[in-house]
Scaffold this motif. Structure first.
Motif, PDB file in Angstrom:
ATOM      1  N   TYR A 242     -29.501 -12.753 -17.539  1.00  0.00           N
ATOM      2  CA  TYR A 242     -29.357 -14.119 -18.020  1.00  0.00           C
ATOM      3  C   TYR A 242     -30.398 -14.480 -19.072  1.00  0.00           C
ATOM      4  O   TYR A 242     -30.185 -15.397 -19.862  1.00  0.00           O
ATOM      5  CB  TYR A 242     -29.358 -15.098 -16.850  1.00  0.00           C
ATOM      6  N   LYS A 243     -31.487 -13.769 -19.111  1.00  0.00           N
ATOM      7  CA  LYS A 243     -32.439 -13.972 -20.207  1.00  0.00           C
ATOM      8  C   LYS A 243     -31.816 -13.515 -21.527  1.00  0.00           C
ATOM      9  O   LYS A 243     -32.022 -14.135 -22.571  1.00  0.00           O
ATOM     10  CB  LYS A 243     -33.741 -13.235 -19.916  1.00  0.00           C
ATOM     11  N   VAL A 244     -31.040 -12.427 -21.475  1.00  0.00           N
ATOM     12  CA  VAL A 244     -30.309 -11.980 -22.665  1.00  0.00           C
ATOM     13  C   VAL A 244     -29.267 -13.022 -23.053  1.00  0.00           C
ATOM     14  O   VAL A 244     -29.091 -13.346 -24.234  1.00  0.00           O
ATOM     15  CB  VAL A 244     -29.639 -10.617 -22.411  1.00  0.00           C
ATOM     16  N   PHE A 245     -28.576 -13.570 -22.052  1.00  0.00           N
ATOM     17  CA  PHE A 245     -27.550 -14.572 -22.325  1.00  0.00           C
ATOM     18  C   PHE A 245     -28.168 -15.848 -22.897  1.00  0.00           C
ATOM     19  O   PHE A 245     -27.590 -16.478 -23.784  1.00  0.00           O
ATOM     20  CB  PHE A 245     -26.781 -14.896 -21.042  1.00  0.00           C
ATOM     21  N   GLU A 246     -29.348 -16.236 -22.388  1.00  0.00           N
ATOM     22  CA  GLU A 246     -30.015 -17.429 -22.917  1.00  0.00           C
ATOM     23  C   GLU A 246     -30.418 -17.228 -24.373  1.00  0.00           C
ATOM     24  O   GLU A 246     -30.307 -18.147 -25.201  1.00  0.00           O
ATOM     25  CB  GLU A 246     -31.238 -17.741 -22.054  1.00  0.00           C
ATOM     26  N   ARG A 247     -30.860 -16.019 -24.691  1.00  0.00           N
ATOM     27  CA  ARG A 247     -31.198 -15.717 -26.085  1.00  0.00           C
ATOM     28  C   ARG A 247     -29.965 -15.807 -26.967  1.00  0.00           C
ATOM     29  O   ARG A 247     -29.998 -16.373 -28.058  1.00  0.00           O
ATOM     30  CB  ARG A 247     -31.803 -14.312 -26.155  1.00  0.00           C
ATOM     31  N   PHE A 248     -28.839 -15.253 -26.481  1.00  0.00           N
ATOM     32  CA  PHE A 248     -27.583 -15.326 -27.220  1.00  0.00           C
ATOM     33  C   PHE A 248     -27.147 -16.775 -27.408  1.00  0.00           C
ATOM     34  O   PHE A 248     -26.680 -17.162 -28.488  1.00  0.00           O
ATOM     35  CB  PHE A 248     -26.514 -14.533 -26.444  1.00  0.00           C
TER      36      PHE A 248
END
Length: 255
Positions: A242-248
């Motif tokens: 979800y950290k990757v998703f938040e960055r996206f």
């Protein structure tokens, strides 16, 4: 002519489930398919099943690859995509099942909309014996729309990000147009996702078009203790994703 659809089956030491999954792929009413199997198994039981099913009237569509070692589930999915010849892709998890008309119905819908890159549907949950579970143990099975609907890719992405919920479904659930997935399966904006691999690719696809949601259940998700999602480490890894998703989300203006 009907475009070629590649059904990609990554598998690892689940010969009994795999045989059922393979049978459901061979039973598809859509006429132009290939079935590509990537086998991470530590034995030859899956290979024996494939050999047995080559006598099926459609057995010639099966392409089988047994890796010399277990390359892991993500690498297996990505390699299968590289091996696929189809213009359209549908993964089939080795413990899940297809409705016999799944590919036929989804292809009819995706071919009738130029701005659609993915088709998904309701799905049923079954247990280890194939019996339907009426109260799914996970909360992503709500009916998104009351009728078959084209959903704006941005709207669907925003809902999934805000609710932290995979409304599109597991790899088995969705059929997508291959050329619109511009990164390896499970990679989003250059970052490899480790657990919610399918969500990463759904987000990537939704930047290039819309989705169709079908109310008819066209796949069967098997819920059982051996699933990777049931691992005690799954939630911790999901939080990293979800950290990757938040960055996206920030990159795309959703946050």
């Amino acid at each position: 002519m009907n475009p070629l659809v590649s059904i990609l089956i990554p598998t690892h030491n689940r010969p009994e489930y795999f045989e059922l999954a393979l049978a459901s792929a061979l039973m598809q009413t859509y006429p132009n398919i290939e079935i590509v199997v990537g086998d991470n198994s530590t034995n030859n039981l899956t290979e024996q099943i494939v050999a047995k099913h080559r006598s099926h009237p459609r057995g010639s569509v099966i392409r089988y690859y047994h890796h010399s070692g277990n390359i892991g589930p993500i690498a297996n999915q990505q390699q299968l995509l590289n091996l696929a010849n189809g213009e359209y892709i549908n993964y089939l998890n080795d413990d899940d099942l297809f409705h016999p008309r799944k590919i036929e119905i989804m292809m009819r819908h995706i071919l009738s909309h130029t701005n659609v890159v993915l088709v998904t549907s309701q799905r049923r949950v079954i247990d280890s014996k194939g019996k339907r579970i009426f109260v799914p143990p996970i909360g992503t099975f709500k009916v998104l729309r009351p009728v078959d609907t084209v959903i704006d890719g941005g709207v669907l992405t925003r809902d999934m990000l805000q609710d932290r919920t995979n409304y599109i479904g597991e790899p088995t659930t969705a059929l997508f147009r291959r050329r619109d997935l511009t990164e390896p399966f499970g990679v989003l904006a250059g970052k490899q996702v480790l657990f919610a691999v399918d969500m990463a690719s759904w987000f990537s696809l939704m930047t290039r078009g819309h989705a169709i949601y079908l109310v008819q259940p066209l796949s069967y998700l098997r819920f059982h203790p051996e699933q990777l999602s049931q691992s005690k480490y799954a939630q911790k890894i999901a939080e990293m994703d979800y950290k990757v998703f938040e960055r996206f989300a920030k990159l795309r203006g959703f946050a």
